[in-house]
Design a protein around this motif. Structure first.
Motif, PDB file in Angstrom:
ATOM      1  N   ASP A  64       2.844  -6.711 -34.254  1.00 55.14           N
ATOM      2  CA  ASP A  64       2.812  -5.251 -34.283  1.00 55.14           C
ATOM      3  C   ASP A  64       2.368  -4.737 -35.662  1.00 55.14           C
ATOM      4  OD1 ASP A  64       3.900  -5.358 -31.722  1.00 55.14           O
ATOM      5  OD2 ASP A  64       5.957  -5.024 -32.414  1.00 55.14           O
ATOM      6  N   HIS A  65       1.623  -3.629 -35.647  1.00 55.60           N
ATOM      7  CA  HIS A  65       1.245  -2.909 -36.876  1.00 55.60           C
ATOM      8  C   HIS A  65       0.458  -3.779 -37.856  1.00 55.60           C
ATOM      9  CE1 HIS A  65       3.862   0.487 -35.794  1.00 55.60           C
ATOM     10  NE2 HIS A  65       4.767  -0.409 -35.447  1.00 55.60           N
ATOM     11  N   VAL A  66      -0.413  -4.616 -37.330  1.00 58.52           N
ATOM     12  CA  VAL A  66      -1.269  -5.447 -38.191  1.00 58.52           C
ATOM     13  C   VAL A  66      -2.632  -4.780 -38.344  1.00 58.52           C
ATOM     14  CG1 VAL A  66      -2.559  -7.619 -38.316  1.00 58.52           C
ATOM     15  CG2 VAL A  66      -0.135  -7.644 -37.735  1.00 58.52           C
ATOM     16  N   GLU A  67      -3.156  -4.795 -39.566  1.00 59.24           N
ATOM     17  CA  GLU A  67      -4.485  -4.264 -39.857  1.00 59.24           C
ATOM     18  C   GLU A  67      -5.402  -5.421 -40.252  1.00 59.24           C
ATOM     19  OE1 GLU A  67      -5.891  -1.206 -39.876  1.00 59.24           O
ATOM     20  OE2 GLU A  67      -4.114  -0.120 -39.156  1.00 59.24           O
ATOM     21  N   VAL A  68      -6.474  -5.613 -39.479  1.00 57.82           N
ATOM     22  CA  VAL A  68      -7.449  -6.669 -39.754  1.00 57.82           C
ATOM     23  C   VAL A  68      -8.714  -6.016 -40.304  1.00 57.82           C
ATOM     24  CG1 VAL A  68      -8.823  -8.562 -38.820  1.00 57.82           C
ATOM     25  CG2 VAL A  68      -6.509  -8.127 -37.940  1.00 57.82           C
ATOM     26  N   GLY A  69      -9.137  -6.402 -41.495  1.00 59.14           N
ATOM     27  CA  GLY A  69     -10.280  -5.783 -42.138  1.00 59.14           C
ATOM     28  C   GLY A  69     -11.603  -6.107 -41.468  1.00 59.14           C
ATOM     29  N   CYS A  70     -12.595  -5.284 -41.748  1.00 59.79           N
ATOM     30  CA  CYS A  70     -13.916  -5.406 -41.127  1.00 59.79           C
ATOM     31  C   CYS A  70     -14.530  -6.788 -41.369  1.00 59.79           C
ATOM     32  CB  CYS A  70     -14.854  -4.345 -41.693  1.00 59.79           C
ATOM     33  SG  CYS A  70     -14.377  -2.645 -41.334  1.00 59.79           S
ATOM     34  N   ASN A  71     -15.193  -7.288 -40.320  1.00 59.21           N
ATOM     35  CA  ASN A  71     -15.956  -8.538 -40.374  1.00 59.21           C
ATOM     36  C   ASN A  71     -15.115  -9.757 -40.744  1.00 59.21           C
ATOM     37  OD1 ASN A  71     -18.511  -7.493 -39.601  1.00 59.21           O
ATOM     38  ND2 ASN A  71     -18.775  -6.665 -41.660  1.00 59.21           N
ATOM     39  N   SER A  72     -13.822  -9.695 -40.469  1.00 59.07           N
ATOM     40  CA  SER A  72     -12.971 -10.875 -40.634  1.00 59.07           C
ATOM     41  C   SER A  72     -13.055 -11.755 -39.391  1.00 59.07           C
ATOM     42  CB  SER A  72     -11.520 -10.457 -40.882  1.00 59.07           C
ATOM     43  OG  SER A  72     -11.395  -9.814 -42.130  1.00 59.07           O
ATOM     44  N   VAL A  73     -12.830 -13.044 -39.588  1.00 59.42           N
ATOM     45  CA  VAL A  73     -12.825 -14.007 -38.486  1.00 59.42           C
ATOM     46  C   VAL A  73     -11.443 -14.644 -38.408  1.00 59.42           C
ATOM     47  CG1 VAL A  73     -13.805 -16.121 -37.545  1.00 59.42           C
ATOM     48  CG2 VAL A  73     -15.289 -14.483 -38.711  1.00 59.42           C
ATOM     49  N   LEU A  74     -10.787 -14.468 -37.274  1.00 55.47           N
ATOM     50  CA  LEU A  74      -9.492 -15.091 -37.033  1.00 55.47           C
ATOM     51  C   LEU A  74      -9.748 -16.397 -36.281  1.00 55.47           C
ATOM     52  CD1 LEU A  74      -7.492 -11.913 -35.919  1.00 55.47           C
ATOM     53  CD2 LEU A  74      -8.046 -12.714 -38.237  1.00 55.47           C
ATOM     54  N   ASN A  75      -9.589 -17.512 -36.969  1.00 54.50           N
ATOM     55  CA  ASN A  75      -9.928 -18.810 -36.402  1.00 54.50           C
ATOM     56  C   ASN A  75      -8.910 -19.245 -35.352  1.00 54.50           C
ATOM     57  OD1 ASN A  75     -12.336 -20.018 -37.942  1.00 54.50           O
ATOM     58  ND2 ASN A  75     -11.085 -19.131 -39.564  1.00 54.50           N
ATOM     59  N   PRO A  76      -9.276 -20.216 -34.495  1.00 55.07           N
ATOM     60  CA  PRO A  76      -8.369 -20.662 -33.435  1.00 55.07           C
ATOM     61  C   PRO A  76      -6.996 -21.055 -33.983  1.00 55.07           C
ATOM     62  CG  PRO A  76     -10.536 -21.593 -33.078  1.00 55.07           C
ATOM     63  CD  PRO A  76     -10.579 -20.917 -34.415  1.00 55.07           C
ATOM     64  N   GLY A  77      -5.945 -20.555 -33.338  1.00 53.85           N
ATOM     65  CA  GLY A  77      -4.590 -20.870 -33.754  1.00 53.85           C
ATOM     66  C   GLY A  77      -4.024 -19.939 -34.796  1.00 53.85           C
ATOM     67  N   THR A  78      -4.667 -18.800 -35.028  1.00 51.70           N
ATOM     68  CA  THR A  78      -4.154 -17.834 -35.994  1.00 51.70           C
ATOM     69  C   THR A  78      -2.964 -17.074 -35.411  1.00 51.70           C
ATOM     70  OG1 THR A  78      -6.275 -17.516 -37.111  1.00 51.70           O
ATOM     71  CG2 THR A  78      -4.691 -15.715 -37.252  1.00 51.70           C
ATOM     72  N   VAL A  79      -1.907 -16.938 -36.197  1.00 55.12           N
ATOM     73  CA  VAL A  79      -0.734 -16.124 -35.839  1.00 55.12           C
ATOM     74  C   VAL A  79      -0.425 -15.236 -37.038  1.00 55.12           C
ATOM     75  CG1 VAL A  79       1.666 -16.112 -35.103  1.00 55.12           C
ATOM     76  CG2 VAL A  79       0.154 -17.969 -34.360  1.00 55.12           C
ATOM     77  N   ILE A  80      -0.410 -13.922 -36.826  1.00 52.87           N
ATOM     78  CA  ILE A  80      -0.214 -12.980 -37.924  1.00 52.87           C
ATOM     79  C   ILE A  80       1.054 -12.176 -37.686  1.00 52.87           C
ATOM     80  CG2 ILE A  80      -1.206 -11.062 -39.227  1.00 52.87           C
ATOM     81  CD1 ILE A  80      -3.958 -11.967 -38.320  1.00 52.87           C
ATOM     82  N   GLY A  81       1.979 -12.219 -38.634  1.00 47.61           N
ATOM     83  CA  GLY A  81       3.250 -11.513 -38.514  1.00 47.61           C
ATOM     84  C   GLY A  81       3.103 -10.011 -38.627  1.00 47.61           C
ATOM     85  N   ARG A  82       4.138  -9.312 -38.222  1.00 44.70           N
ATOM     86  CA  ARG A  82       4.144  -7.853 -38.207  1.00 44.70           C
ATOM     87  C   ARG A  82       3.828  -7.239 -39.585  1.00 44.70           C
ATOM     88  NH1 ARG A  82       9.912  -7.696 -35.091  1.00 44.70           N
ATOM     89  NH2 ARG A  82       9.200  -7.227 -32.969  1.00 44.70           N
ATOM     90  N   ASN A  83       3.228  -6.027 -39.506  1.00 49.72           N
ATOM     91  CA  ASN A  83       3.032  -5.196 -40.712  1.00 49.72           C
ATOM     92  C   ASN A  83       2.257  -5.916 -41.810  1.00 49.72           C
ATOM     93  OD1 ASN A  83       4.735  -2.818 -39.861  1.00 49.72           O
ATOM     94  ND2 ASN A  83       6.302  -4.422 -39.806  1.00 49.72           N
ATOM     95  N   THR A  84       1.263  -6.685 -41.405  1.00 50.49           N
ATOM     96  CA  THR A  84       0.425  -7.427 -42.349  1.00 50.49           C
ATOM     97  C   THR A  84      -0.953  -6.786 -42.443  1.00 50.49           C
ATOM     98  OG1 THR A  84       1.567  -9.546 -42.193  1.00 50.49           O
ATOM     99  CG2 THR A  84      -0.789  -9.638 -42.639  1.00 50.49           C
ATOM    100  N   ASN A  85      -1.553  -6.855 -43.628  1.00 50.18           N
ATOM    101  CA  ASN A  85      -2.897  -6.344 -43.851  1.00 50.18           C
ATOM    102  C   ASN A  85      -3.826  -7.487 -44.256  1.00 50.18           C
ATOM    103  OD1 ASN A  85      -1.009  -3.986 -44.283  1.00 50.18           O
ATOM    104  ND2 ASN A  85      -2.971  -2.925 -44.407  1.00 50.18           N
ATOM    105  N   ILE A  86      -4.977  -7.557 -43.596  1.00 52.70           N
ATOM    106  CA  ILE A  86      -5.983  -8.564 -43.889  1.00 52.70           C
ATOM    107  C   ILE A  86      -7.171  -7.873 -44.548  1.00 52.70           C
ATOM    108  CG2 ILE A  86      -7.467 -10.370 -42.941  1.00 52.70           C
ATOM    109  CD1 ILE A  86      -4.493 -10.919 -42.464  1.00 52.70           C
ATOM    110  N   TYR A  87      -7.593  -8.324 -45.717  1.00 58.82           N
ATOM    111  CA  TYR A  87      -8.752  -7.745 -46.383  1.00 58.82           C
ATOM    112  C   TYR A  87     -10.024  -8.004 -45.569  1.00 58.82           C
ATOM    113  CZ  TYR A  87      -6.855  -6.304 -50.954  1.00 58.82           C
ATOM    114  OH  TYR A  87      -6.207  -5.650 -51.971  1.00 58.82           O
ATOM    115  N   PRO A  88     -11.030  -7.139 -45.706  1.00 58.91           N
ATOM    116  CA  PRO A  88     -12.319  -7.362 -45.036  1.00 58.91           C
ATOM    117  C   PRO A  88     -12.947  -8.692 -45.437  1.00 58.91           C
ATOM    118  CG  PRO A  88     -12.200  -5.128 -45.891  1.00 58.91           C
ATOM    119  CD  PRO A  88     -11.010  -5.856 -46.447  1.00 58.91           C
ATOM    120  N   LEU A  89     -13.772  -9.225 -44.544  1.00 64.21           N
ATOM    121  CA  LEU A  89     -14.537 -10.457 -44.771  1.00 64.21           C
ATOM    122  C   LEU A  89     -13.659 -11.688 -44.962  1.00 64.21           C
ATOM    123  CD1 LEU A  89     -17.243  -9.038 -47.214  1.00 64.21           C
ATOM    124  CD2 LEU A  89     -17.523  -9.502 -44.771  1.00 64.21           C
TER     125      LEU A  89
END
Length: 233
Positions: free
Chosen positions: A183-208
């Motif tokens: 919940d409430h995760v922000e994934v930045g532009c042009n990011s690639v989430l590779n197979p098996g990615t798990v992202i916890g709540r309220n996390t921010n991922i920078y672009p690229l």
């Protein structure tokens, strides 16, 4: 709480924000849900036919679109799709099948969905590919960000921890596994989430960002895959 418990459904998602609550409550880890999405949507659609058919427009045998949803004529729908209330599906979206899209979502132009659960208020608004994945409440994928759901060597996907969580090593038995986004995760532009990615709540991922493995809740993933907690910034 053990590190493995951090990846469990109960610690990633508020199940009150999805019609898949009854399905997900049966499992410990979210990726265990993936093989059951299609059959669950069929059953949920049958329930819609019996209890609230006037609220949905039915296309063919297995596509249900809430009457309050805004869906452009150029959208393609495969089998086993439910589009929730007040959701917008924009031009040329490719909904391949086995897609449960919640309330108030945005599925953007040319975005592709396949074997997914989108919780309420999820946004995948611009040129996204989301396959074999679950996106939590109010999560957002920036323009061009995608889930990669098959490893390049075609072997089965393993979920692994990073840095201090190196004890996490879970064999999923799945060849196709995109990303489990809390919940409430922000994934930045042009990011690639590779197979098996798990992202916890309220996390921010920078672009690229190329993301792999488990990212704990309340993290910021900066350029160079540097992971910090939000209270350390």
């Amino acid at each position: 709480m053990s590190n493995h418990e951090l990846l469990m459904i109960k610690n990633l998602y508020d199940l009150d924000h999805t019609e898949a609550k009854g399905l997900m409550e049966k499992f410990d880890y979210p990726w265990e849900v993936l093989p059951e999405i299609g059959s669950f949507i069929k059953k949920l659609g049958e329930k819609i036919d019996k209890t609230c058919p006037d609220e949905y427009i039915k296309r063919g045998d297995s596509v249900w679109i809430h009457k309050s949803a805004k869906v452009w004529d150029s959208v393609f729908f495969g089998d086993n799709v439910i589009i929730g209330a007040d959701t917008e599906v924009r031009q040329c979206a490719f909904i391949r099948g086995n897609a449960l899209v919640g309330k108030g979502c945005v599925v953007g132009n040319s975005t592709e969905l396949k074997n997914v659960i989108l919780f309420d208020n999820v946004q995948v608004p611009h040129y996204n590919y989301v396959g074999d994945s679950i996106l939590g409440y109010k999560s957002h994928m920036g323009a061009g960000s995608i889930t990669s759901n098959v490893k390049s060597d075609k072997t089965l996907v393993t979920v692994k921890g990073n840095d201090d969580l190196s004890d996490i090593h879970i064999e999923t038995g799945l060849k196709k596994f995109g990303a489990m986004i809390g919940d409430h995760v922000e994934v930045g532009c042009n990011s690639v989430l590779n197979p098996g990615t798990v992202i916890g709540r309220n996390t921010n991922i920078y672009p690229l960002s190329p993301i792999r493995g488990f990212i704990p809740e309340k993290s910021i993933v900066k350029t160079g895959n540097v992971i910090i907690t939000k209270n350390e910034e």
